[in-house]
Design an enzyme around this catalytic site. Sequence first.
Site, PDB file in Angstrom:
ATOM      1  N   THR A  82       0.855  -1.189   0.000  1.00 20.67           N
ATOM      2  CA  THR A  82       0.000   0.000   0.000  1.00 20.67           C
ATOM      3  C   THR A  82       0.890   1.238   0.000  1.00 20.67           C
ATOM      4  OG1 THR A  82      -0.106   0.345   2.401  1.00 20.67           O
ATOM      5  CG2 THR A  82      -1.578  -1.328   1.474  1.00 20.67           C
ATOM      6  N   CYS A  83       0.266   2.417   0.101  1.00 17.93           N
ATOM      7  CA  CYS A  83       1.069   3.641   0.089  1.00 17.93           C
ATOM      8  C   CYS A  83       1.938   3.773   1.337  1.00 17.93           C
ATOM      9  CB  CYS A  83       0.171   4.867  -0.054  1.00 17.93           C
ATOM     10  SG  CYS A  83      -1.085   5.006   1.239  1.00 17.93           S
ATOM     11  N   ASN A  84       1.564   3.106   2.418  1.00 21.51           N
ATOM     12  CA  ASN A  84       2.312   3.243   3.668  1.00 21.51           C
ATOM     13  C   ASN A  84       3.126   2.026   4.070  1.00 21.51           C
ATOM     14  OD1 ASN A  84       1.867   5.895   4.520  1.00 21.51           O
ATOM     15  ND2 ASN A  84      -0.193   5.406   5.205  1.00 21.51           N
ATOM     16  N   ARG A  85       2.971   0.920   3.341  1.00 24.85           N
ATOM     17  CA  ARG A  85       3.711  -0.286   3.729  1.00 24.85           C
ATOM     18  C   ARG A  85       3.815  -1.271   2.574  1.00 24.85           C
ATOM     19  NH1 ARG A  85       2.263  -1.762   8.467  1.00 24.85           N
ATOM     20  NH2 ARG A  85       0.888  -0.008   8.883  1.00 24.85           N
ATOM     21  N   GLU A 106      -8.292   3.533  10.675  1.00 24.25           N
ATOM     22  CA  GLU A 106      -8.850   3.609   9.307  1.00 24.25           C
ATOM     23  C   GLU A 106      -9.194   2.207   8.811  1.00 24.25           C
ATOM     24  OE1 GLU A 106      -7.287   2.667   6.309  1.00 24.25           O
ATOM     25  OE2 GLU A 106      -5.293   2.096   6.999  1.00 24.25           O
ATOM     26  N   GLN A 141      -9.556   1.297   5.373  1.00 20.47           N
ATOM     27  CA  GLN A 141      -9.133   0.952   4.012  1.00 20.47           C
ATOM     28  C   GLN A 141      -8.169  -0.235   4.002  1.00 20.47           C
ATOM     29  OE1 GLN A 141      -7.420   4.228   1.847  1.00 20.47           O
ATOM     30  NE2 GLN A 141      -7.518   3.179  -0.111  1.00 20.47           N
ATOM     31  N   ALA A 150      -8.156   8.182 -10.956  1.00 25.60           N
ATOM     32  CA  ALA A 150      -9.568   7.871 -10.700  1.00 25.60           C
ATOM     33  C   ALA A 150      -9.724   6.585  -9.891  1.00 25.60           C
ATOM     34  CB  ALA A 150     -10.326   7.759 -12.021  1.00 25.60           C
ATOM     35  N   GLY A 151      -8.711   6.271  -9.081  1.00 24.02           N
ATOM     36  CA  GLY A 151      -8.780   5.084  -8.231  1.00 24.02           C
ATOM     37  C   GLY A 151      -9.465   5.384  -6.905  1.00 24.02           C
ATOM     38  N   GLY A 170      -8.179   8.617  -5.106  1.00 33.14           N
ATOM     39  CA  GLY A 170      -8.652   9.815  -5.787  1.00 33.14           C
ATOM     40  C   GLY A 170     -10.121  10.074  -5.515  1.00 33.14           C
TER      41      GLY A 170
END
Length: 444
Positions: A49-52, A114, A116, A190-191, A194
């Site tokens: 993911t963006c953080n891991r 969170e 997600q 557009a994911g 976003g």
Amino acid sequence: MHILVVSVNYRTAPVEFREKLTFQAAELERAMTTLQNQKSVLENVIVSTCNRTEIYAVVDQLHTGRYYIKKFLADWFQLEIEEVAPYLTIFEQDGAIDHLFRVTCGLDSMVVGETQILGQIKDSFLEAQQVKATGTIFNELFKQVITLAKRAHSETTIGESAMSVSYAAVELGKKIFGELTDCHVLILGAGKMGELALQNLYGSGARKVTVMNRTLSKAEVMAEKYMGHAKSLSELQCALLEADILISSTGASEYVITKEMMTKVEKMRSGRPLFMVDIAVPRDIDPAIDELEGSFLYDIDDLQGVVEANRAERLKEAEKIQFMIEEEIVLFKTWLSTLGVVPLISALRDKALAIQSETMVSLERKIPNLSDREKKVISKHTKSIINQLLKDPILVAKEIAAEEGASEKLALFAKIFDLETEEVESRAEEVEHKRVWTPSVPSL
């Protein structure tokens, strides 16, 4: 067998390094298949993911497993192990199990609570199942983890005050501009990220919104939901001239906006500042743009201060969830301890069924005129007798497996029933290499 986690995350590595170790969604299945063929790796799930970026693995030896997973990461991203190692955090056994529970429940997220990450863990697990990278242990563990994470969010209020990274990006924009009603907002990508950003922008009053994506049709669908406009990425330079706020999350492998491009754009903006938030990993926007006078660039690590809001309240709820996790770990370890008795139980059942089969053959010889229906009825009832006789011994064997000194007691159990050692060991091999059982995973 051992459970192992090798992690690169926002706590240990800055975004400029994390983006070097990010798996693209399209390559995740191939990566797990490749890792599955590494020495010592029996099962694996990769989460990126963006953080891991984290590798969850069942290995036959801890030392060997650690080395070959590090080597896999280095080889895949064309880096040296020495470059990767300083940023890695490794969790083993109970620590690895606890880490997976905490991550999936949102307790280890930059935004505590969170939700997600729960969907991301589930998606990675299902992909791993599709390529047969999971087996008996991870099928059970991930099923248990996903179920608990859902329960944690429904039974506590941890998610109610948690803001997503996308929401934090919008909050940062509001701090700078105040009202967003008159701001021209540009969304790149557009994911999911976003769309979350656009949803929060719309809720904050933004109405002058443009969505850009490589696939124009996706941008059109997203823009229509929030009364915005859609444009192709080929029109990016013109869109940058109009924008006041830019939030980018395309997931591209190279910079979408370069310093050279932004230098040209700034000359045509007549000194108007542009607020830019890059929540993509790898990053979409060249960090050198922050050197330009009229561009104010923030990346995902810069949002840390914004997401601290309501943290104390969420940490109280996190304590409740941690207690739930500890209870669940005990249940999983109890289940794990009984795996050793599975070959013994299988051998016991096989022996009993062999006796039943021999008895049926003898009976048919002695009573040759039995009809097919009569044979089926007799077979069914003799099997029922066997199941009833074996029920209590099997329950006792499972209880013994969870006790101290289980191996000696189970050896005595095998001796009482005259179970052949070779047969039990053969069954153990079957259990260890089993890769076909697929549990039903609760929908999110």
